[in-house]
Design an enzyme around this catalytic site. Structure first.
Site, PDB file in Angstrom:
ATOM      1  CD  GLU A  82      -3.039  -1.371   2.306  1.00  0.00           C
ATOM      2  OE1 GLU A  82      -3.267  -0.147   2.657  1.00  0.00           O
ATOM      3  OE2 GLU A  82      -4.147  -1.647   2.118  1.00  0.00           O
ATOM      4  CE1 TYR A  94      -8.356  -3.626   3.080  1.00  0.00           C
ATOM      5  CE2 TYR A  94      -9.622  -5.221   4.725  1.00  0.00           C
ATOM      6  CZ  TYR A  94      -7.968  -5.256   4.336  1.00  0.00           C
ATOM      7  OH  TYR A  94      -7.362  -5.522   4.813  1.00  0.00           O
TER       8      TYR A  94
END
Ligand code: GCO
Length: 455
Positions: free
Chosen positions: A171, A299
């Site tokens: 990330e 997510y």
């Protein structure tokens, strides 16, 4: 336990079912065997940064319980375990002297993973930068890329012959924007120029690390993991559509364009030229840095409107009314399908792994059980989104549930539970939630589907 109607035979026969963790979130033993201080050790001790001043000193005590944890994964029936190596265990000061006891730990861990017939996916960096490198400027400093490459080489000289799947970074968006722009994560700085300089160091570090991976882990498949935003316009207004694309330039193409095209999005030079970094010959190289796979953490999507009053003329707005997880995150499984299709089409990405997907809920342990209906629904719905993407021709090779058990959820500390297993921190017991049993059954059903297809 939730019933499902997933069309599992759509998934490849060699699809990898896995679970994912990260060193700082599970290991504990933050001062053991020469481990150096990381930016998260410092951040946790900075008043007001982390929920009730929780920290990773003990966490899930994985450093001492790794064998039982691997046994638990074997019992879960999965194929693969995604873990990260803590840079401060290998180079306590970030560079210079190597700590052999750090390498010894991961040597034992990888052998333990292999001994149980699991496929190790090793993330080289999952946010725990050695503090001494941050003290010297951190990711905005160009030479951190060289230190990262040396760290990667040191790890791979020891483990490279046993790592079939390697990830350079987890990330980049969070590392750079949460660490140096909005200050919501370690090291908690707020400066756009530092953010873009950190992004450039990281983009360059990925290329340098891929060189070392090719040299010291020649048999491995290597990639990078991004929590690429699916930016959705909050209305049908043309200006909101433009804003949504601009958000993806701002948050995602800052990393995707260098990786696949060797350049930064033109819009950043148009809107914030003063923050953009110096680029030297060879810093960004889509040939050397080309990944064998793309790891996607998904997510929730983001919703965007145009806002001409801002330097980057956009603003995030709340998702439409609907179910939320315990993190307050909206739930849009179809967004995972859309994002996979968009990434494949925009960057011609041939191979994906879903390297993280999961949800936090206010789990209640009663009579030794956790009946986590919402987490099971989230799991089934998002696996359905993966299957839909595969039906549309996207090559998804695996799915890693975040996470195997509840662990340190960064600034939320231990208050948020993402695990398939419930971590009873006072006793360090791992207690299977209903979702663990569901995941195990789904994995078994996929295997059975394969066997029936072979016959
Ligand atoms: C991330 C990190 C994980 C988180 C998980 C839940 O994606 O933010 O990789 O370490 O714990 O995503 O927020």
């Amino acid at each position: 336990m939730t019933h499902h109607s997933l069309d599992l035979k759509v998934l490849p026969k060699d699809f990898l079912w896995g679970v994912a963790t990260a060193a700082y979130q599970i290991e504990g033993a933050t001062w053991a065997n020469g481990r150096g201080c990381s930016i998260w050790d410092t951040y946790c001790r900075t008043p007001g940064k982390v929920y009730e001043a929780h920290n990773g000193d003990v966490a899930c005590d994985h450093y001492h319980r790794w064998e039982e944890d691997l046994d638990l994964m074997k019992e879960l029936g999965i194929d693969s375990y995604r873990f990260s190596v803590a840079w401060p265990r290998i180079f306590p000061r970030g560079c210079g002297e190597v700590e052999p006891r750090g390498l010894d730990f991961y040597d034992r861990l990888v052998d333990g993973i292999l001994r149980r017939g699991l496929v190790p996916m090793c993330t080289l960096y999952h946010w725990d930068l050695p503090q001494e490198l941050e003290d010297r400027g951190g990711w905005p400093e160009r030479d951190v890329a060289d230190h990262f490459a040396d760290y990667a080489e040191t790890v791979l000289r020891r483990l490279g012959d046993r790592l079939p799947l390697i990830v350079t970074f987890n990330e980049p968006y969070c590392i750079c924007f949460n660490g140096y722009y909005n200050g919501s994560q370690a090291p908690g700085r707020k400066n756009l120029r530092l953010t873009h300089h950190a992004a450039h160091t990281l983009n360059r570090a990925h290329v340098l690390a891929m060189d070392r991976i090719r040299a010291y882990a020649p048999g491995a498949k290597a990639g990078i993991v991004m929590n690429t935003t699916l930016a959705l316009p909050a209305t049908d207004r043309p200006e909101d559509r433009v804003a949504a694309e601009l958000l993806m330039d701002w948050e995602d193409r800052l990393f995707l364009d260098p990786l696949f095209r060797g350049r930064y999005p033109e819009s950043l030079y148009r809107h914030v030229p003063e923050s953009m970094p110096e680029i030297r010959e060879g810093d960004l190289d889509p040939v050397r840095g080309e990944p064998d796979f793309f790891g996607l953490n998904y997510y929730f999507p983001s919703y965007v409107v145009a806002d001409p009053t801002r330097p980057i003329p956009l603003r995030l707005v709340d998702a439409p009314a609907g179910p939320r997880t315990a993190m307050g995150w909206c739930i849009v499984p179809s967004g995972l399908t859309e994002l996979l299709l968009r990434l494949r089409d925009e960057y011609a990405i041939e191979t994906f792994y879903i390297t993280e997907n999961g949800s936090a809920w206010n789990d209640v342990l009663e009579d030794g059980a956790v009946h986590d209906e919402e987490r099971q629904k989230f799991l089934v719905d998002h696996l359905g989104a993966v299957i839909e993407a595969v039906k549309q021709g996207v090559d998804v090779r695996g799915y890693y549930a975040w996470s195997v058990y509840d662990n340190f959820e960064w600034t939320f500390g231990f208050a948020k539970r993402f695990g398939l297993y419930y971590t009873d921190y006072p006793t360090q017991r791992r207690i299977p939630k209903d979702s663990a049993r569901l995941y195990k059954r789904i994995v078994e059903e996929h295997r059975t589907e394969n066997l029936s297809q072979r016959c």
